[in-house]
Design an enzyme around this catalytic site. Structure first.
Site, short mmCIF file in Angstrom:
data_model
loop_
_atom_site.label_atom_id
_atom_site.label_comp_id
_atom_site.label_asym_id
_atom_site.label_seq_id
_atom_site.Cartn_x
_atom_site.Cartn_y
_atom_site.Cartn_z
N ALA A 124 41.90 84.56 39.84
CA ALA A 124 42.84 83.82 41.02
C ALA A 124 42.70 82.81 42.27
O ALA A 124 41.20 82.51 41.97
CB ALA A 124 41.71 85.20 41.79
N ALA B 193 34.54 92.75 42.37
CA ALA B 193 33.92 94.22 43.02
C ALA B 193 31.74 94.64 42.69
O ALA B 193 31.23 94.58 42.94
CB ALA B 193 35.01 95.41 42.45
N GLY C 16 34.02 91.47 37.72
CA GLY C 16 34.39 90.79 38.50
C GLY C 16 33.75 90.35 39.50
O GLY C 16 32.61 91.33 40.09
N HIS D 208 53.58 89.41 40.53
CA HIS D 208 53.67 88.64 41.33
C HIS D 208 55.30 88.15 40.55
O HIS D 208 55.34 87.51 39.56
CB HIS D 208 53.12 88.01 41.00
N ASP E 22 38.38 85.36 38.09
CA ASP E 22 38.19 84.42 37.25
C ASP E 22 39.59 83.28 37.25
O ASP E 22 39.67 82.36 37.75
CB ASP E 22 37.98 83.94 35.84
N GLY F 44 45.00 81.88 44.74
CA GLY F 44 45.51 81.48 45.69
C GLY F 44 44.85 81.32 46.48
O GLY F 44 44.17 80.12 47.57
N GLY F 45 43.74 82.59 46.46
CA GLY F 45 41.91 83.03 48.32
C GLY F 45 41.67 84.12 48.40
O GLY F 45 42.38 84.65 47.73
N GLU G 109 50.42 82.45 52.76
CA GLU G 109 51.11 82.88 51.62
C GLU G 109 52.14 84.41 52.34
O GLU G 109 51.81 84.00 53.28
CB GLU G 109 50.22 84.11 50.74
N ARG H 112 50.53 95.40 48.30
CA ARG H 112 49.26 94.59 48.23
C ARG H 112 49.56 93.37 49.65
O ARG H 112 50.31 92.20 48.58
CB ARG H 112 47.92 94.61 47.40
#
Length: 528
Positions: free
Chosen positions: A60, A29, A27, A244, A58, A62-63, A127, A386
């Protein structure tokens, strides 16, 4: 006591491959770490569990948050992150994140990541818990996919990086608290192989598949945390799971993420009676911290005896909504919901692990030459909860910092090469691991979910204890290995949640609903 390995093996009998960096995970990281390491002149082997495309990156939508806007600053970003983190953020880690983050994002842009713009200016959205519009997005709601595309395109073109897909990393190879590499199994051929690295980086992603309802992909089975814990590493903040608030709830649909950016653009939450309710729970209403929104939704579901609440976008410009959120529009349409005209049924789902393998501010774990970054790691940058869109930034910043630190470690002489073996595991027991996986997910959702009590947690711990005998047996296929890792990490989450007798961020105890100053500290658990 946990057995250190999942299989019987002898490294002297297996094919071996060596590189300066062994990176586990493909990913954001893992790929950014590989890119930074290649820039420093190192040779890198990067292993992915399946394909590079299968990761939380992949998915994600929102940003990525970064203080790049005209009226924004790292100080404001830091303030918002600390508020969301509910008193458990490491302030030095947050300062690093918000100050180094903008430069890492600029590097992404130089690598070809195409973020949405108005003319020449970057577009920013807002957000939950953000005081500013600071979230960059790409193709509306496909930010992670665009970042992954740009990173993979750059990294895969480098001759110093070898990316090997479909490699299931079974265990880390650690002796005298030094990590020498990993034992992996090729999921196509079934062949075991030893990968040695002078530096080993865990970038294995999330743990959402421990739960029955999650936004995470199939690969997110907490493997990296289990690997590190079995090898003797410290893990921290395992009780803090972020649910979430808004995942799609339809009979035939997966728990697809409905980005928080939808609420950032003005969507409202309504209960099944059509009432808007968030203002009763928090002054920021729909943009309150995720843990508060999730609990509010669960409360309204219980009060109205419904299995969801609803996101209402019907008052917004339909053309703008479809342009801004094409992926969400298309996915909901596939399941018969026109988001411009109809309410979207949503409920909380497991989304992000704030805890993980404990690291210092350079990504180094308690095991020498073993580093970790991204969702599998924990340096308390996210605290107990987070801040939205800080996760992609986290992977970038600590991927770069690991290389800065590891280049000094590479100059130090590695202890004499050693071999590894295990011959004392019993044969695989006759158990239905498919049913056991479902049982783990049910137990975690029901007993270790967003609302916890001592009684529920005790029931979960009793379940994990009942299956602890499996540590004496080997498992030689990846589905069973995943179940073993899920049992390992599920027990760690339940244990830490039982210990923390307060409510804070992503950890809420119905029997201890208040936040306690006495508990403004971290729970650290250590493997063998």
């Amino acid at each position: 006591m946990t057995n250190r390995y999942l299989v019987n093996f002898d490294s002297r009998e297996l094919p071996q491959q060596e590189a300066e960096y062994l990176i586990i995970g493909g990913g954001i990281a893992g790929l950014f770490t590989a890119w930074a390491a290649a820039k420093s002149g190192a040779q890198i082997t990067l292993l992915t569990k399946r394909t590079v495309a299968e990761s939380n990156t992949d998915r994600a939508q929102g940003g990525i948050a970064a203080a790049l806007g005209q009226h924004d600053s790292p100080a404001l970003h830091m303030q918002d992150t600390l508020i969301a983190g509910a008193g458990l953020c490491d302030e030095d880690a947050v300062r690093i994140l918000v100050n180094e983050g903008p430069e890492r994002v600029k590097e992404l842009i130089k690598m070809g990541a195409s973020f949405d713009r108005t003319g020449e200016d970057l577009c920013f959205t807002r957000e939950g818990c953000h005081s500013q519009h600071r979230i960059l997005h790409a193709q509306g709601d496909a930010t992670g996919a665009e970042i992954l595309r740009a990173l993979y395109q750059n990294v895969s073109s480098l001759s110093s990086v070898e990316i090997i897909e479909n490699q299931y990393v079974v265990d880390l190879l650690v002796k005298n608290n030094v990590c020498y590499g990993a034992l992996a199994m090729d999921q196509i051929t079934g062949q075991f192989r030893v990968f040695r690295g002078k530096i080993v980086v865990l970038a294995t992603g999330g743990s959402g598949r421990l739960y029955n309802y999650t936004t995470n992909p199939e690969v997110a089975t907490a493997d990296g945390i289990a690997l590190a814990y079995r090898a003797g590493a410290e893990v921290m903040d395992m009780e803090f799971i972020q649910f979430h608030p808004t995942s799609l709830v339809l009979p035939d649909a997966p728990r697809f993420l409905i980005s928080e950016a939808v609420r950032g653009e003005g969507a409202l939450l309504r209960n099944s009676w059509g009432e808007r309710f968030m203002a009763q729970y928090h002054g920021m209403a729909e943009l309150a911290p995720r843990d508060i929104v999730s609990r509010a939704i669960l409360s309204e579901m219980a009060r109205t005896r419904a299995n969801s609440v609803f996101l209402d976008l019907t008052h917004l410009d339909p053309d703008k909504i479809k342009e801004r959120f094409p992926t969400i529009t298309q996915t909901c349409s596939k399941y018969g919901v026109d988001i411009a005209r109809e309410f979207i049924p949503v409920a909380p789902a497991a989304h992000y692990m704030m805890g993980g393998v404990k690291t210092d501010l350079w990504g180094e774990t308690s095991i020498q030459r073993l580093f970790a970054c991204g969702e599998a790691s924990c340096m308390a940058v996210h605290g107990a909860n987070r801040l939205a869109s800080n996760s992609l930034l986290d992977g970038l910043v600590w991927g770069g910092r690991i290389v800065a630190r590891a280049n000094h470690v590479l100059e130090e002489r590695l202890p004499e090469e050693t071999e590894f073996f295990c011959q004392d595991l019993l044969t695989t027991p006759e158990e239905d691991f498919i049913d056991l996986r479902k049982e783990i997910q049910h137990i975690m959702g029901d007993k270790v979910g967003p609302l916890r009590t001592a009684q529920r947690l005790a029931q979960a711990l009793a379940f994990f204890e009942r299956w602890s005998y499996l540590t004496k047996h080997e498992v030689r296929d990846t589905a069973k290995m995943e179940v073993r890792n899920m049992l390992e990490v599920g027990a760690l989450i339940a244990e830490a949640a039982m210990m923390r007798s307060e409510s804070r961020g992503g950890h809420f105890r119905l029997d201890y609903p208040e936040t306690s100053e006495r508990w403004q500290k971290h729970i650290i658990l250590k493997g063998n």
